[in-house]
Structures are given as structure tokens and as C-alpha cells.
Design a protein around this motif. Structure first.
Motif, mmCIF file in Angstrom:
data_model
loop_
_atom_site.group_PDB
_atom_site.id
_atom_site.type_symbol
_atom_site.label_atom_id
_atom_site.label_comp_id
_atom_site.label_asym_id
_atom_site.label_seq_id
_atom_site.Cartn_x
_atom_site.Cartn_y
_atom_site.Cartn_z
ATOM 1 N N LEU A 199 -35.291 -43.048 -13.466
ATOM 2 C CA LEU A 199 -35.416 -41.999 -12.444
ATOM 3 C C LEU A 199 -34.779 -42.556 -11.176
ATOM 4 O O LEU A 199 -35.063 -43.708 -10.806
ATOM 5 N N THR A 200 -33.950 -41.771 -10.516
ATOM 6 C CA THR A 200 -33.235 -42.343 -9.370
ATOM 7 C C THR A 200 -34.118 -42.463 -8.124
ATOM 8 O O THR A 200 -34.096 -43.476 -7.430
ATOM 9 N N PHE A 201 -34.880 -41.426 -7.828
ATOM 10 C CA PHE A 201 -35.753 -41.446 -6.649
ATOM 11 C C PHE A 201 -37.099 -40.827 -7.012
ATOM 12 O O PHE A 201 -37.171 -39.960 -7.889
ATOM 13 N N ALA A 234 -29.323 -43.923 -23.256
ATOM 14 C CA ALA A 234 -30.096 -43.974 -22.008
ATOM 15 C C ALA A 234 -30.123 -42.587 -21.353
ATOM 16 O O ALA A 234 -29.187 -41.812 -21.493
ATOM 17 N N ARG A 235 -31.215 -42.296 -20.665
ATOM 18 C CA ARG A 235 -31.368 -41.008 -19.991
ATOM 19 C C ARG A 235 -31.711 -41.241 -18.526
ATOM 20 O O ARG A 235 -32.610 -42.027 -18.222
ATOM 21 N N ILE A 236 -31.012 -40.537 -17.641
ATOM 22 C CA ILE A 236 -31.281 -40.681 -16.209
ATOM 23 C C ILE A 236 -31.786 -39.345 -15.680
ATOM 24 O O ILE A 236 -31.138 -38.311 -15.883
ATOM 25 N N GLY A 237 -32.925 -39.393 -15.022
ATOM 26 C CA GLY A 237 -33.517 -38.152 -14.524
ATOM 27 C C GLY A 237 -33.785 -38.209 -13.034
ATOM 28 O O GLY A 237 -33.611 -39.228 -12.368
ATOM 29 N N THR A 238 -34.211 -37.054 -12.543
ATOM 30 C CA THR A 238 -34.697 -36.992 -11.173
ATOM 31 C C THR A 238 -36.172 -36.646 -11.254
ATOM 32 O O THR A 238 -36.682 -36.360 -12.338
ATOM 33 N N MET A 239 -36.880 -36.686 -10.153
ATOM 34 C CA MET A 239 -38.248 -36.175 -10.181
ATOM 35 C C MET A 239 -38.630 -35.586 -8.832
ATOM 36 O O MET A 239 -38.160 -36.023 -7.794
ATOM 37 N N ASP A 276 -32.525 -28.225 -8.467
ATOM 38 C CA ASP A 276 -31.337 -27.355 -8.566
ATOM 39 C C ASP A 276 -30.073 -28.159 -8.271
ATOM 40 O O ASP A 276 -29.098 -28.103 -9.012
ATOM 41 N N VAL A 277 -30.115 -28.916 -7.182
ATOM 42 C CA VAL A 277 -28.925 -29.693 -6.817
ATOM 43 C C VAL A 277 -28.637 -30.749 -7.874
ATOM 44 O O VAL A 277 -27.487 -30.949 -8.280
ATOM 45 N N GLN A 278 -29.668 -31.402 -8.349
ATOM 46 C CA GLN A 278 -29.420 -32.556 -9.216
ATOM 47 C C GLN A 278 -29.194 -32.200 -10.685
ATOM 48 O O GLN A 278 -28.569 -32.972 -11.404
ATOM 49 N N VAL A 279 -29.689 -31.055 -11.108
ATOM 50 C CA VAL A 279 -29.414 -30.642 -12.490
ATOM 51 C C VAL A 279 -28.131 -29.814 -12.539
ATOM 52 O O VAL A 279 -27.321 -29.959 -13.446
ATOM 53 N N ARG A 280 -27.942 -28.968 -11.512
ATOM 54 C CA ARG A 280 -26.777 -28.066 -11.559
ATOM 55 C C ARG A 280 -25.562 -28.632 -10.829
ATOM 56 O O ARG A 280 -24.454 -28.156 -11.000
ATOM 57 N N GLY A 302 -22.470 -35.986 -10.836
ATOM 58 C CA GLY A 302 -23.605 -36.900 -11.069
ATOM 59 C C GLY A 302 -24.892 -36.182 -11.425
ATOM 60 O O GLY A 302 -25.960 -36.516 -10.906
ATOM 61 N N THR A 303 -24.798 -35.204 -12.316
ATOM 62 C CA THR A 303 -26.015 -34.449 -12.662
ATOM 63 C C THR A 303 -26.885 -35.231 -13.646
ATOM 64 O O THR A 303 -26.394 -36.086 -14.395
ATOM 65 N N VAL A 304 -28.166 -34.910 -13.639
ATOM 66 C CA VAL A 304 -29.145 -35.697 -14.405
ATOM 67 C C VAL A 304 -29.399 -35.112 -15.794
ATOM 68 O O VAL A 304 -29.056 -33.959 -16.066
ATOM 69 N N ASP A 305 -30.058 -35.916 -16.636
ATOM 70 C CA ASP A 305 -30.332 -35.515 -18.019
ATOM 71 C C ASP A 305 -31.693 -34.847 -18.194
ATOM 72 O O ASP A 305 -31.915 -34.138 -19.161
ATOM 73 N N PHE A 306 -32.625 -35.170 -17.324
ATOM 74 C CA PHE A 306 -33.965 -34.584 -17.484
ATOM 75 C C PHE A 306 -34.632 -34.454 -16.125
ATOM 76 O O PHE A 306 -34.197 -35.065 -15.138
#
Ligand code: BG6
Length: 493
Positions: free
Chosen positions: A189-191, A246-251, A282-286, A317-321
Motif C-alpha cells: 500500500l503506498t500511503f 505483486a499487487r500495489i494498492g491504495t487505501m 477515483d484518482v488512484q484507480v482511474r 501509476g494506477t493501483v491494483d486494489f
């Protein structure tokens, strides 16, 4: 999974969630630099039960700290001494049957000021040991790169994430840990909870409000913009460095918003408040700013500086989950001043007559979790990971070393049942890591007495105590839930 099937999917991850600054302690050991969290004060004037997530640290506080005149105690400096006791704690997590542990890497343990060109080997070696210990027990680390802390030097020098200057050090940090732990960590998770920048811009973004003339709201969104860029660049680096699985997500701290009435103006207000909560995902997935955000900034007179090339960075740089912490829901009403609280954990929030609240005033709404999971899945069609949920309560340690925390069992059971319903609704949920499986220092209040754990830690708000770890009643309960893959949860009460 069908509605009659009481078990969770076999690959569902079960565990708990922590953050470096709330558990590790050892704030000046192993070459670690000082972090923003090391200056978060426990305030005895804030009574137990009263929330103060909104606390800020100022530049004047940091000056006083340097002069040795800053009063108060700083519990995040000692945490629960996980730094020295992680083997014992991980053995307890293994006894619980965890298959995942969410934890964060302390950025100043790896880059003490954030500005070094080479990482601190002692810091890297510490996380190697922690991850190896977890993996030896069959527990996958789920790693947050920045959970409410950064090297204090970046705050002093640049005023934290208000400046673009933090992007480069963050991406260097991300590259270093991706490279080092590429074979040990699968979920990143980035942040943590960027949306909480609105509630405490020091906690979320290391910004000192007495060192800027801009409004707090503008500062929060500007800092968030820089974190978006840093996150997107880290995702890009991760794609290069990490193995394909590997999976990178936001939260985000997901706050389910309901209209206070069916009045269309209230429904519209609820929609707007909800948009500003999912703005971050919205910003990080789309990969782009949504129209409603631009309109909101214009209506509020907020000027957010964008540079040429920012849009491309976000798009690439969109996220996976999507990870969420889920603690409460919120009522929205079209009323004077409503916009001022948009997107925040609002202390003056309207009371939902159908829901009770915790000792700290957080509304308890298990069905809201099912609604939220469905909504996020409908919106993005990427897996959701519940990376925080739990009950902060005062626990009583009995003379026989027991803690009877049936209230916690009830809370967690009700939420897990709703999570299972969401899976039956077709939502892809990667796992559930309850917040604070072992008692830890509260983020918002720096109290020890606000406890979330299955494991009691004998320590008070001033850091006094034996630090003994004691299994609460909820320990055996959660162990059985995990062992049965949810079957022992039963059905809704
Ligand atoms: C989440 C944070 O918002 O809430 C955690 O990610 C925090 O760091 C948790 O601890 C609970 O909040 P508090 O204030 O009760 O510790």
C-alpha cells in the motif's frame, strides 16, 4: 460462495493491521531518524472517551523540542516495544492462525532524514528479520510504505508534503524497499488514508500550519496532490522492480455516507460528501482527477498547483486494489456549513438514530461495511481489501489475568458477517486485517488506554507497565473464526 455457505474463500487473507509508529518504539535505535510521529503528544487534558484525531503539531512545537522545552510525553517513541519483542508477538499472531499481517515500514528507519543517498542498512536488516519471522509462520506481510509518518527533516526543510520536494525522497525510499523485499512481500500500500489529511494535515502530510499562509483545506489538497504523484511514481517503480504477482494498492478511511432524509437536497449532499471520500480512490484507480473535484475546488476558491506532466504521471501509476479502513458511517444533510465538514471525520456529525457509538463516539455500523464493499466494487471492479476495522475500548485486566471483551467479539463478529455477505453479493475481497490485533498506541489520541487488541499489553498512557502480553477472551474467539474460515461466526444477530 452461496448465501448458505458460511465459510470464506480459501485464499481469503486473515489477520491484523499495525503501523510502525504505533508499535515499534526504539525511536532512536538502529540508526533511525526522528519521524513526524515522534512529536505527537499524549495530552492528559483530553479525557478518555473524547476524540482528538484533529491534533496538530506546529513549527513552534518543533522549535521548542529542539530547545528541550516542549512539554508532554510522546508515546509513539516507545510504542509497545515491538522492535525488541517482534518474535514473541509474531508467535502470538501465528497462534491466532493469521495468514497476513499488515505493518508499515518506518521511512526514517531506512532514510533517517529522507535525504541520504544510501539507505540505513540496520533499518533494512530489521524488516528482513520481521518479514522472515512472519513468513516462517506462514504469515504474509502486507506493507504500507508510509503510515502517518515521514522523516521530520522533510517537515522542517520543506514543510512536508506541501512541497513537491518530498516526492523524490519518497520514490527513492519506495525503490529501495521494493528491491530489498521483492521476494518477501506480495501486497503493498503506498500511503495510509490520504483522505485524513483534511482532518490532521500534520499527521497525514507532515505539514506545519504555522509555516504557511494558505488555508488548511487548500494545504490538505495540495499535499494530497503531491502524495498522488509520489504514489503513482512508486507504482511505476514497483511494476519495474517487483515480480508480476505483486499487487500495489491504495487505501482510504472509507466513510459510508447516508442522506439524513429522502429530501433530494439531502441525497445530493450525501452524494457530494461521498464523492469527496472516494476522490482519492477515483484518482488512484482511474488515473485522473474527476470533474466533481475540479468543481469543488473552484466553488471553494481553492487553488491547487499542478505542473506540466502531472496528468501523465497519474494516468501511468494506477493501483491494483483498493484498501479501506472501515470504522463508521456518516449522515449528510443540506444545511448551512455542511460543505465545511465534507470528507472529514466530523465531530459535529448528525446522529443516526438507528446506530450506537463506541466509547470514543465512533458510530458502529456493520451493515455499512457491506454497503461500502458493494459500492466500491461497483465503482471500480478491482478487489477490495479491508485493511482496518475494529473497536477501540477501555479494557479491564482482571486479577486472574483475564480480559472479558465480549463487546469486541460482538463488534468484530457483526462486521465479519456483513463482509461475508458482501462476498456472497459478488464483491471480490482479498482479506480482512483487523486494526491493532495487539494493543498499541492510538493514532488520534496517543493513548494506550484506547485498546483494539486480541492481546492485552500491560502498559499505561505514560509508558509505565511490564509490557507483558496477555490473551483476551477475543483471542480464542478470533482464532476459532480463522480456523473455521468464518463458519463459527454463525449468522446475523
Ligand atoms: C486509522 C489509522 O484511521 O484509525 C490508524 O490508520 C489508527 O493508524 C486507527 O490507529 C484507529 O484510530 P485511533 O485514533 O483510535 O488510534
Amino acid at each position: 460462495m452461496t448465501t448458505d455457505d458460511l465459510t470464506f474463500p480459501e485464499d481469503f487473507l486473515w489477520g491484523g493491521a499495525t503501523a510502525a509508529n504505533q508499535i515499534e518504539g526504539a525511536y532512536d535505535e538502529g540508526g533511525k531518524g526522528l519521524s513526524t510521529a515522534d512529536f505527537a503528544r499524549y495530552r492528559p487534558d483530553v479525557a478518555d472517551g473524547q476524540d482528538n484525531f484533529t491534533f496538530e503539531v506546529t513549527g513552534a512545537d518543533l522549535d521548542a523540542a529542539e530547545a528541550g522545552t516542549l512539554p508532554g510525553v510522546f508515546p509513539k517513541r516507545w510504542g509497545i516495544d515491538f522492535y525488541h519483542r517482534f518474535r514473541e508477538d509474531i508467535a502470538l499472531f501465528a497462534e491466532l492462525g493469521f495468514t497476513a499481517l499488515r505493518l508499515s515500514i518506518s521511512w526514517p528507519r531506512i532514510y533517517p532524514t529522507g535525504l541520504e543517498s544510501e539507505p540505513n542498512e540496520a533499518g533494512l536488516a530489521f524488516y528482513d528479520e520481521v518479514f522472515d519471522e512472519l513468513l516462517a509462520h506462514g504469515i504474509q506481510p502486507v506493507v504500507t510504505l508510509s503510515h502517518y509518518e515521514m522523516p521530520i527533516e522533510l517537515t522542517k526543510r520543506y514543510n512536508g508534503w506541501l512541497s513537491r520536494e518530498c516526492i523524490e525522497p519518497y520514490v527513492r525510499f519506495a525503490r529501495t524497499v521494493f528491491t530489498r523485499y521483492r521476494d518477501k512481500v506480495r501486497h503493498w500500500l503506498t500511503f495510509n488514508e490520504m483522505n485524513m489529511n483534511l482532518t490532521s494535515v500534520y499527521t497525514g502530510a507532515g505539514v506545519l500550519m504555522d509555516r504557511t499562509d494558505r488555508s488548511v483545506r487548500e494545504v490538505a489538497y495540495q499535499a494530497t496532490h503531491h502524495q498522488f504523484l509520489a504514489s503513482a511514481l512508486a507504482v511505476r517503480a514497483g511494476r519495474e522492480i517487483l515480480p508480476p504477482e505483486a499487487r500495489i494498492g491504495t487505501m482510504i478511511n472509507r466513510i459510508e455516507v447516508y442522506p439524513a432524509s429522502p429530501r433530494p437536497a439531502d441525497v445530493l449532499q450525501a452524494m457530494r460528501e461521498d464523492q469527496l471520500n472516494v476522490f482519492y480512490t477515483d484518482v488512484q484507480v482511474r488515473g485522473a482527477y474527476p470533474g466533481y473535484a475540479r468543481r469543488y475546488f473552484a466553488d471553494q476558491g481553492l487553488t491547487i498547483e499542478f505542473a506540466e506532466g502531472d496528468a501523465e504521471i497519474l494516468a501511468a501509476g494506477t493501483v491494483d486494489f483498493v484498501g479501506i479502513s472501515y470504522y463508521l458511517s456518516h449522515l449528510a444533510k443540506d444545511r448551512p456549513g455542511a460543505d465545511e465538514s465534507i470528507g472529514m471525520l466530523d465531530g459535529s456529525a448528525l446522529k443516526n438514530p438507528f446506530l450506537d457509538a463506541t466509547q470514543w463516539g465512533w458510530v458502529v455500523d456493520p451493515v455499512g461495511l457491506r454497503i461500502t464493499l458493494n459500492r466500491l466494487w461497483d465503482r471500480y471492479q478491482v478487489p477490495v481489501f479491508v485493511v482496518e476495522n475494529g473497536l477501540g475500548a477501555e479494557d479491564q485486566l482482571e486479577a486472574d489475568d483475564r480480559v472479558h471483551d465480549q463487546y469486541r467479539i460482538d463488534y468484530l463478529r457483526d462486521h465479519l458477517i456483513q463482509l461475508r455477505e458482501a462476498i456472497a453479493d459478488g464483491v471480490s475481497v482479498l482479506g480482512y486485517t483487523s486494526w491493532g490485533p495487539i494493543d498499541l498506541i492510538s493514532c488520534g489520541t496517543s493513548q494506550m488506554s484506547k485498546r483494539y487488541g486480541f492481546i492485552y499489553v500491560d502498559q499505561d498512557n505514560y509508558g509505565r507497565g511490564s509490557l507483558r502480553r496477555i490473551r483476551k477472551d477475543s483471542f480464542a474467539w478470533y482464532r476459532d473464526v480463522i480456523a473455521s474460515r468464518g463458519a463459527t461466526l454463525g449468522t446475523a444477530r
